[in-house]
Scaffold this motif. Structure first.
Motif, PDB file in Angstrom:
ATOM      1  N   GLY A  46      52.026  46.469  31.925  1.00  0.00           N
ATOM      2  CA  GLY A  46      51.024  45.876  32.789  1.00  0.00           C
ATOM      3  C   GLY A  46      51.108  46.053  34.360  1.00  0.00           C
ATOM      4  N   PHE A  47      52.402  46.064  34.997  1.00  0.00           N
ATOM      5  CA  PHE A  47      52.688  46.483  36.015  1.00  0.00           C
ATOM      6  C   PHE A  47      52.285  47.897  36.408  1.00  0.00           C
ATOM      7  N   ALA A  48      52.554  48.716  35.485  1.00  0.00           N
ATOM      8  CA  ALA A  48      52.109  50.226  35.748  1.00  0.00           C
ATOM      9  C   ALA A  48      50.571  50.343  35.739  1.00  0.00           C
ATOM     10  N   ILE A  49      49.975  49.645  34.883  1.00  0.00           N
ATOM     11  CA  ILE A  49      48.491  49.707  34.923  1.00  0.00           C
ATOM     12  C   ILE A  49      47.840  49.240  36.143  1.00  0.00           C
ATOM     13  N   LYS A  50      48.492  48.151  36.597  1.00  0.00           N
ATOM     14  CA  LYS A  50      47.969  47.413  37.808  1.00  0.00           C
ATOM     15  C   LYS A  50      48.369  48.514  39.004  1.00  0.00           C
ATOM     16  N   THR A  51      49.282  49.195  39.043  1.00  0.00           N
ATOM     17  CA  THR A  51      49.780  50.264  39.920  1.00  0.00           C
ATOM     18  C   THR A  51      48.797  51.496  39.934  1.00  0.00           C
ATOM     19  N   ALA A  52      48.464  51.901  38.818  1.00  0.00           N
ATOM     20  CA  ALA A  52      47.852  53.108  38.749  1.00  0.00           C
ATOM     21  C   ALA A  52      46.223  52.737  39.287  1.00  0.00           C
ATOM     22  N   VAL A  53      45.864  51.403  38.895  1.00  0.00           N
ATOM     23  CA  VAL A  53      44.431  51.085  39.398  1.00  0.00           C
ATOM     24  C   VAL A  53      44.604  51.035  40.970  1.00  0.00           C
ATOM     25  N   SER A  54      45.602  50.427  41.697  1.00  0.00           N
ATOM     26  CA  SER A  54      45.476  50.352  42.904  1.00  0.00           C
ATOM     27  C   SER A  54      45.802  51.706  43.569  1.00  0.00           C
ATOM     28  N   LYS A  55      45.974  52.557  42.940  1.00  0.00           N
ATOM     29  CA  LYS A  55      46.200  53.918  43.652  1.00  0.00           C
ATOM     30  C   LYS A  55      44.892  55.129  43.397  1.00  0.00           C
ATOM     31  N   GLY A  56      44.031  54.223  42.690  1.00  0.00           N
ATOM     32  CA  GLY A  56      42.667  54.973  42.346  1.00  0.00           C
ATOM     33  C   GLY A  56      42.637  56.025  40.929  1.00  0.00           C
ATOM     34  N   TYR A  57      43.585  55.570  40.116  1.00  0.00           N
ATOM     35  CA  TYR A  57      43.512  56.409  38.879  1.00  0.00           C
ATOM     36  C   TYR A  57      42.372  55.528  37.920  1.00  0.00           C
ATOM     37  N   ASN A  58      41.811  56.467  37.117  1.00  0.00           N
ATOM     38  CA  ASN A  58      40.712  55.727  36.080  1.00  0.00           C
ATOM     39  C   ASN A  58      41.640  55.416  34.816  1.00  0.00           C
ATOM     40  N   ILE A  59      41.478  54.136  34.293  1.00  0.00           N
ATOM     41  CA  ILE A  59      41.889  53.758  33.290  1.00  0.00           C
ATOM     42  C   ILE A  59      40.944  53.182  32.303  1.00  0.00           C
ATOM     43  N   CYS A  60      41.105  53.791  30.957  1.00  0.00           N
ATOM     44  CA  CYS A  60      39.968  53.477  30.006  1.00  0.00           C
ATOM     45  C   CYS A  60      40.750  53.090  28.589  1.00  0.00           C
ATOM     46  N   ILE A  61      40.047  52.065  28.068  1.00  0.00           N
ATOM     47  CA  ILE A  61      40.860  51.411  26.914  1.00  0.00           C
ATOM     48  C   ILE A  61      39.545  51.771  25.871  1.00  0.00           C
ATOM     49  N   ILE A  62      39.889  52.491  24.713  1.00  0.00           N
ATOM     50  CA  ILE A  62      38.845  52.614  23.637  1.00  0.00           C
ATOM     51  C   ILE A  62      39.825  52.131  22.340  1.00  0.00           C
ATOM     52  N   THR A  63      39.298  50.987  21.769  1.00  0.00           N
ATOM     53  CA  THR A  63      40.126  50.319  20.779  1.00  0.00           C
ATOM     54  C   THR A  63      38.899  49.942  19.460  1.00  0.00           C
ATOM     55  N   GLY A  64      39.446  49.919  18.514  1.00  0.00           N
ATOM     56  CA  GLY A  64      38.608  49.407  17.205  1.00  0.00           C
ATOM     57  C   GLY A  64      38.980  47.851  16.997  1.00  0.00           C
ATOM     58  N   GLY A  65      39.426  47.253  17.903  1.00  0.00           N
ATOM     59  CA  GLY A  65      39.592  45.643  17.871  1.00  0.00           C
ATOM     60  C   GLY A  65      38.556  45.005  18.770  1.00  0.00           C
ATOM     61  N   SER A  66      38.260  43.682  18.652  1.00  0.00           N
ATOM     62  CA  SER A  66      37.242  43.090  19.472  1.00  0.00           C
ATOM     63  C   SER A  66      37.910  41.894  19.911  1.00  0.00           C
ATOM     64  N   ASN A  67      39.266  41.662  20.076  1.00  0.00           N
ATOM     65  CA  ASN A  67      39.666  40.570  20.613  1.00  0.00           C
ATOM     66  C   ASN A  67      39.138  40.154  22.069  1.00  0.00           C
ATOM     67  N   VAL A  68      38.794  39.088  22.376  1.00  0.00           N
ATOM     68  CA  VAL A  68      38.313  38.524  23.697  1.00  0.00           C
ATOM     69  C   VAL A  68      39.521  38.456  24.566  1.00  0.00           C
ATOM     70  N   GLY A  69      40.663  38.083  24.106  1.00  0.00           N
ATOM     71  CA  GLY A  69      41.767  38.067  24.798  1.00  0.00           C
ATOM     72  C   GLY A  69      42.439  39.298  25.260  1.00  0.00           C
ATOM     73  N   VAL A  70      42.218  40.169  24.539  1.00  0.00           N
ATOM     74  CA  VAL A  70      42.653  41.518  24.852  1.00  0.00           C
ATOM     75  C   VAL A  70      41.794  42.213  26.129  1.00  0.00           C
ATOM     76  N   ARG A  71      40.310  41.840  26.055  1.00  0.00           N
ATOM     77  CA  ARG A  71      39.438  42.127  27.017  1.00  0.00           C
ATOM     78  C   ARG A  71      39.897  41.606  28.413  1.00  0.00           C
ATOM     79  N   LYS A  72      40.324  40.214  28.242  1.00  0.00           N
ATOM     80  CA  LYS A  72      40.486  39.358  29.503  1.00  0.00           C
ATOM     81  C   LYS A  72      41.724  40.014  30.070  1.00  0.00           C
ATOM     82  N   ARG A  73      42.631  40.330  29.500  1.00  0.00           N
ATOM     83  CA  ARG A  73      44.247  40.955  29.671  1.00  0.00           C
ATOM     84  C   ARG A  73      43.822  42.271  30.673  1.00  0.00           C
ATOM     85  N   PHE A  74      42.923  43.068  30.206  1.00  0.00           N
ATOM     86  CA  PHE A  74      42.684  44.333  30.762  1.00  0.00           C
ATOM     87  C   PHE A  74      42.148  44.063  32.199  1.00  0.00           C
TER      88      PHE A  74
END
Length: 169
Positions: A46-74
């Motif tokens: 999670g820290f690495a994701i936040k750091t990448a986002v703050s530095k302007g990198y694109n982050i994309c999640i592609i999953t077969g799941g549908s958990n609302v909690g997962v969406r909220k986490r990202f």
């Protein structure tokens, strides 16, 4: 597999595309009496994701799941390109690439199981956790020394950001 060492591709990466289960999680789910699935995720990822986002990198999640909690986490980490219930991931991957105007050399994909193979074959750098299935390992340009849910995401993000001079605080 690429002809060059995977490290030679890191400097081109501007975009990370990830599967969820088996990449951000250790593939185990806990099921409550109502059938709700619970997963655990690594805080260092999670820290690495936040750091990448703050530095302007694109982050994309592609999953077969549908958990609302997962969406909220990202979303809490600043990731909003989240595609759920995508069992045929290649179409979503290619649409995302086109919508962002990305060259394949700019994209790192990390997956761990069979549905991840097609997008891995179209990414500039295909990666997987150490505990990915053998078929995924066979197409990966880099296999992390970390298992899914145990820092594999942090591993690849940190390597890219360090090579590009963005792992600074």
């Amino acid at each position: 597999m690429k002809e060059k060492n995977y490290k030679e591709y890191l400097k081109e990466i501007t975009t990370f595309v990830f599967d969820v289960d088996g990449v951000f999680t250790n593939t185990q789910v806990f099921v409550d009496n109502e059938g709700e699935l619970f997963r655990s995720m690594n805080m260092k990822d999670g820290f690495a994701i936040k750091t990448a986002v703050s530095k302007g990198y694109n982050i994309c999640i592609i999953t077969g799941g549908s958990n609302v909690g997962v969406r909220k986490r990202f979303e809490g980490l600043g990731v909003f390109d989240i595609y759920m219930l995508r069992h045929q991931k290649l179409d979503t991957f290619l649409e995302y690439q086109k919508s962002k105007g990305l060259r394949k050399e700019q994209i790192l994909y990390m997956g761990d199981d069979m549905p991840d193979i097609p997008p891995m074959q179209h990414a500039g750098l295909a990666t997987c956790p150490q505990d990915a299935v053998p078929e995924v390992k066979a197409v990966a340009d880099y296999i992390s020394h970390r298992d899914g849910g145990q820092g594999a995401v942090r591993d690849v993000i940190e390597q890219v950001l360090k090579v590009r001079g963005d792992w600074t605080f």
